[in-house]
Design a protein around this motif. Structure first.
Motif, PDB file in Angstrom:
ATOM      1  N   TYR A  86       0.850  -1.195   0.000  1.00 41.41           N
ATOM      2  CA  TYR A  86       0.000   0.000   0.000  1.00 41.41           C
ATOM      3  C   TYR A  86       0.887   1.248   0.000  1.00 41.41           C
ATOM      4  O   TYR A  86       0.764   2.119   0.852  1.00 41.41           O
ATOM      5  N   VAL A 120      -8.888  -1.457   5.201  1.00 42.48           N
ATOM      6  CA  VAL A 120      -8.830  -2.917   5.280  1.00 42.48           C
ATOM      7  C   VAL A 120      -9.930  -3.441   6.193  1.00 42.48           C
ATOM      8  O   VAL A 120     -10.609  -4.423   5.882  1.00 42.48           O
ATOM      9  N   SER A 140     -13.359  -3.058   4.468  1.00 40.68           N
ATOM     10  CA  SER A 140     -13.438  -4.012   3.361  1.00 40.68           C
ATOM     11  C   SER A 140     -13.596  -5.438   3.871  1.00 40.68           C
ATOM     12  O   SER A 140     -14.341  -6.244   3.305  1.00 40.68           O
ATOM     13  N   ASN A 141     -12.894  -5.740   4.952  1.00 39.44           N
ATOM     14  CA  ASN A 141     -12.976  -7.077   5.526  1.00 39.44           C
ATOM     15  C   ASN A 141     -14.390  -7.378   6.025  1.00 39.44           C
ATOM     16  O   ASN A 141     -14.936  -8.462   5.798  1.00 39.44           O
ATOM     17  N   LEU A 181      -9.611  -0.753  -2.367  1.00 38.24           N
ATOM     18  CA  LEU A 181      -8.766  -0.837  -1.181  1.00 38.24           C
ATOM     19  C   LEU A 181      -7.295  -0.649  -1.506  1.00 38.24           C
ATOM     20  O   LEU A 181      -6.608   0.147  -0.903  1.00 38.24           O
ATOM     21  N   ARG A 182      -6.808  -1.358  -2.524  1.00 36.74           N
ATOM     22  CA  ARG A 182      -5.372  -1.405  -2.744  1.00 36.74           C
ATOM     23  C   ARG A 182      -4.929  -0.572  -3.931  1.00 36.74           C
ATOM     24  O   ARG A 182      -3.751  -0.516  -4.244  1.00 36.74           O
ATOM     25  N   ASP A 201      -0.512 -11.506   2.533  1.00 35.30           N
ATOM     26  CA  ASP A 201      -1.443 -10.477   2.974  1.00 35.30           C
ATOM     27  C   ASP A 201      -2.815 -11.092   3.247  1.00 35.30           C
ATOM     28  O   ASP A 201      -3.438 -11.656   2.344  1.00 35.30           O
ATOM     29  N   GLN A 252      -5.642  -9.739   3.653  1.00 37.35           N
ATOM     30  CA  GLN A 252      -6.682  -9.127   2.837  1.00 37.35           C
ATOM     31  C   GLN A 252      -6.695  -9.733   1.440  1.00 37.35           C
ATOM     32  O   GLN A 252      -7.747 -10.005   0.862  1.00 37.35           O
TER      33      GLN A 252
END
Length: 904
Positions: free
Chosen positions: A215, A227, A230-231, A333-334, A398, A400
């Motif tokens: 990131y 994160v 989003s999770n 997110l990324r 990762d 995520q």
């Protein structure tokens, strides 16, 4: 509390939704249901409309949203309408309704203006102006609701209104964007909690140290907040998909008004124990620090999915939802996009030879696209779902990424089969590693040895320079294990080490297929990388794009490398195939196109216009590498250059670095500086300075080797005042160089000829008169002994030299050719003029002169000029070269075209 006070928008919404549900159940029309009665209100209002109308359950279609107010809110209230429009846009709906009991307004989206326009007004209840009147006139507003219900059904059935499938609304990112707006508050919550909780603070610190490279350019709390949100979104959505396949997942619908984040985490933990998918449902750092507002909105999202019964949509739609989750999560997110599915499929088809039995692994799975492509390849070939899932593995460091990848692999028909996906750093893998999985059918844990694989396929992560230090120990460990005398240079990408880290996981003769930055084609670390690969692998093919970058959102240009693990002392592969895909990826979306492309690459024969394939022997590659042409140049036919009389440029010229003194305002004075002429030298600033091959230096540089005392004694106040203008303790320290004054540029670095570290659409070596300083973007050439500058200027600008320049470097994402001083010094060769007679030299100079009297043109235009063609013909004749001019032109044009297509 009186009934009048208690009856508000919320109360009315519940009653109105009940009436609409009854109407939907009594009629088999476009509107199949209504929902929203459990919408949770927050300080910022509700996330979704007060009333939602639903259509076809098989496609989870949302038809329309209604925003409700009591009569004491004016129908034209700005916030009232703006709130309704915001929600409609987030859901991608083509209409919405405003109803304040007294008046009803229908707004329809006008595609031409991009605005919602009022289409109809109902004023039947204009006399209802108080909350008490709403209660007393229930029969009247239910009658009007019936009329509106019928009118809307006509519009939906007639095609005037369509609504939108949930998958389309979700893929657009509008819904998740609204929830993600809470990221700032969640970041503050994380920051505040970390101040009071040492364990949380320590975990956050270690998490960021490990994953910050993923990131780049963001702050820890900001990234972790995204994160976390989003999770949560992923957990809730996947549970709803699962609930229609497994009754144990029904409990997700219980997440409602009073549920706390901690209770939801426990619910998901139990769900994972019962149904697997720990990679999605497991607890994760920071989940409990979600703010009240964000949590309320997540519960509203949960309620929407409950109303929609997302898991009950047909399998095609369900697959689309899973794919959209991958797409939205990676983008939002990324800041990344998944590996294009066409590229993933091509890689898989090239590397997987025994589709039924090959064990295949992606150790840097990211969004899971490559592993998904392999899984689909096996299933399409008739491999049973159970065997397919047992032979396709994926992992990432990762958590995520692992959650996202699970979505990519979780096909509807595989919900009851354990997926082999787990979290692990690729540098920590070992074939004896025990990996735990859970059987979703009975919740039982089981473990498997990671073992070895017949194919490893992966899009290796690109880690920016700043993020590489965290891998230091791992990289040194890999270098030591592979018997490397030293690690690759500091500029080497982390991905360069992974083929060696993964070596032990490949079975003998197993195939490794990787997507990697093309920088390896034209850099010092790339040379070392190739040499190390040759020790452990047989490189089978190198694939590049001749039809634009594969990753449109990134400036990084990539290659596919396919190699096989060497078997004992077996004779190495006799040749390498260099492949240029001339067809855009999006035109290879069907399975037939992918299979045909993979077959052509495997056999090494082209039978359509989708690619060019050039096979090069290992022995010839070694000869090319001595010229710096073992990488990029091999995508085109250039065998003709191997027998040319070439001489290293460094034997004739000192190859210098352009000046980089760190303060242009001091060293490159602008007009009006009043510095004495003794201390002003000409300056060549950039490639754009050269309109022609020979130019006067129009810029000026300050060059003074005298002390301030000496300048004062000479009365050279212009230079002295100029120095004093910039002199501070900080500047003196910053510009200090051993053996020189802090303001000194060495006049010995003046040069006539200059090359460049970044070429665009013109390839040339410039000449300046008189000799000049060269800025940092230039590579000045200073003769070692007295040489014929005019002759070498000509030789360096023949098309053969242009090809060598192009072939030594590699193309950047914006179409520039990347070179550096060291590469030019190590590899640049020129035709050896030592055997030329005076007559030939004179003919070359005379033929070159017309080129210096006109503008330098882009390569394609340059090669069409008669004077250019005459000049190159004389070069070929003078050196007795056994090659046709057009062959040289074709090779150069093709190579430049490959580089420049990256702009598209």
């Amino acid at each position: 509390m009186s009934l009048t006070t208690a009856y508000n928008e919320r109360s009315w919404a519940i009653d109105l939704i009940g009436a609409l549900k009854s109407l939907a159940s009594q009629n088999n029309r476009a509107i199949k249901d209504a929902g929203g009665e459990q919408t949770i209100r927050t300080d910022g209002g509700s996330l979704f409309p007060d009333v939602l109308l639903f259509g076809d359950r098989a496609t989870a279609r949302i038809l329309q949203g209604w925003e409700l107010k009591m009569p004491d809110t004016d129908i034209n209230d700005v916030d009232f309408r703006a709130n309704a429009e915001l929600k409609a846009r987030a859901l991608g709906l083509d209409s919405f309704i405003l109803w304040n009991v007294s008046l009803v307004q229908l707004y329809i989206f006008d595609a031409r203006s991009g605005e919602y326009v009022r289409s109809k007004t109902w004023s039947d209840l204009a006399d209802i102006t108080t909350r008490q009147s709403v209660i007393n006139n229930r029969a009247r507003w239910e009658t009007l609701a019936r009329e509106i219900f019928g009118y809307l059904n006509d519009l939906f059935e007639g095609g005037t209104l369509e609504g939108r499938q949930f998958i389309e609304a979700y893929r657009s990112g509008g819904v998740t964007a609204l929830i993600m707006e809470n990221a700032g508050q969640v970041a503050e919550s994380l920051k505040g909690a970390a101040r009071h909780d040492g364990v949380l603070r320590a975990n956050m610190t270690l998490w960021w140290d490990r994953y910050r490279a993923e990131y780049a350019g963001s702050l820890m709390e900001s990234v972790l907040a995204q994160v976390v949100i989003s999770n949560w979104i992923g957990k809730i959505l996947f549970a709803h998909i699962l609930r229609e396949k497994d009754h144990r997942a029904q409990q997700v619908a219980a997440i409602g008004g009073e549920t706390t984040p901690a209770e939801a985490i426990e619910l998901f933990k139990k769900l994972s124990e019962d149904c697997n998918f720990w990679t999605i449902f497991s607890n994760s750092l920071g989940l409990e620090q979600i703010t009240d507002q964000a949590w309320d909105q997540l519960k509203q999202f949960n309620k929407l999915l409950t109303d929609l019964r997302v898991g009950s949509v047909d399998q095609a739609q369900l697959s689309n939802i899973l794919e959209a989750t991958v797409e939205v999560a990676t983008r939002k997110l990324r800041g990344q996009y998944p590996t294009p599915i066409e590229l993933a499929r091509l890689l898989s088809h090239i590397c997987v030879r025994d589709i039924v039995n090959d064990r295949v692994y992606d150790p840097c799975c990211g969004s899971g696209t490559i592993a998904r492509a392999t899984l689909e390849q096996k299933l399409a070939a008739g491999v049973s779902p159970d065997l397919a899932s047992k032979t396709v593995f994926a992992s990432d460091q990762d958590p995520q990424a692992v959650q996202i990848a699970t979505f990519a692999l979780a096909r509807p028909d595989l919900m009851h089969i354990p997926l082999r996906i787990f979290r692990k750093d690729a540098f920590d893998l070992d074939s004896n590693l025990d990996i735990e999985f859970r059987n979703p059918s009975d919740g039982a844990l089981f473990s498997e040895k990671l073992g070895t694989f017949q194919a490893i396929t992966s899009n290796l992560p690109f880690v920016a320079q700043a993020g590489r230090k965290q891998y230091g120990n791992a990289l040194q460990k890999v270098a030591a294990a592979m018997g490397m005398s030293k690690s690759f240079t500091g500029r080497a990408d982390v991905a360069a080490y992974l083929p060696f880290a993964l070596y032990s996981l490949l079975s003998e003769g197993g195939r490794l297929g990787i997507i990697i930055t093309n920088a390896w084609l034209g850099t010092d670390w790339g040379d070392d990388f190739y040499r190390q690969l040759s020790r452990y692998y047989d490189l089978k093919c190198v694939i590049t794009s001749g039809a634009g970058r594969w990753f449109k959102n990134s400036e990084v240009v990539t290659n596919i490398l396919v190699m096989e693990k060497k078997i004992g002392t077996a004779v190495e592969n006799s040749e390498v195939k260099y492949v240029v895909l001339t067809r855009p990826l999006e035109e290879m979306s069907d399975d037939d196109s992918i299979q045909i492309a993979a077959a052509q690459i495997e056999i090494g024969q082209t039978q359509n216009e989708t690619m060019m394939i050039r096979a090069v022997s290992i022995s010839d590659i070694e000869r090319f590498r001595l010229l710096g042409l073992g990488g990029n140049a091999q995508f085109v036919n250039c065998d003709w250059i191997l027998n040319f009389p070439l001489k290293p440029l460094k034997n004739i010229f000192f190859i210098k670095r352009g000046e980089r003194r760190g303060m242009n305002d001091l060293f490159y004075p602008k007009p009006g500086h009043n510095i004495e002429p003794d201390y002003i030298k000409p300056l060549a600033k950039s490639p754009s300075h050269f309109k022609r091959l020979s130019m006067d230096a129009t810029k000026e540089a300050f060059s003074c080797s005298k002390t301030e005392e000496e300048l004062a004694d000479l009365g050279h106040t212009g230079a002295l005042n100029w120095i004093k203008r910039f002199k501070t303790d900080e500047v003196v320290v910053k510009l200090a160089k051993p053996g020189k004054l802090w303001y000194q540029m060495d006049a010995n670095d003046l040069a006539n000829l200059a090359m460049f570290i970044n070429y665009g659409d013109r390839l040339f070596v410039g000449k300046v008169e008189p000799p000049a300083f060269a800025d940092q973007r230039l590579v000045p050439l200073v003769p070692r002994t007295a040489v014929d500058i005019e002759l070498y200027h000509a030789i360096l600008n023949c098309t053969i030299s242009m090809f060598i320049i192009e072939g030594m470097g590699f193309g950047r994402g914006l179409g520039a050719l990347d070179l550096n001083k060291d590469r030019i010094e190590n590899y640049m060769h020129v035709l050896d003029v030592s055997e030329l007679d005076e007559n030939s030299i004179q003919k070359i100079k005379e033929a070159f002169l017309p080129l210096t009297n006109r503008d330098i043109l882009p390569v394609a235009d340059e090669l069409e000029q008669p004077d250019r063609q005459t000049f190159d013909d004389i070069i070929i004749e003078a050196f007795g070269l056994n090659v046709e001019r057009q062959h040289i032109y074709d090779a150069l044009l093709a190579l430049v075209e490959i580089r420049r297509t990256a702009l598209g």
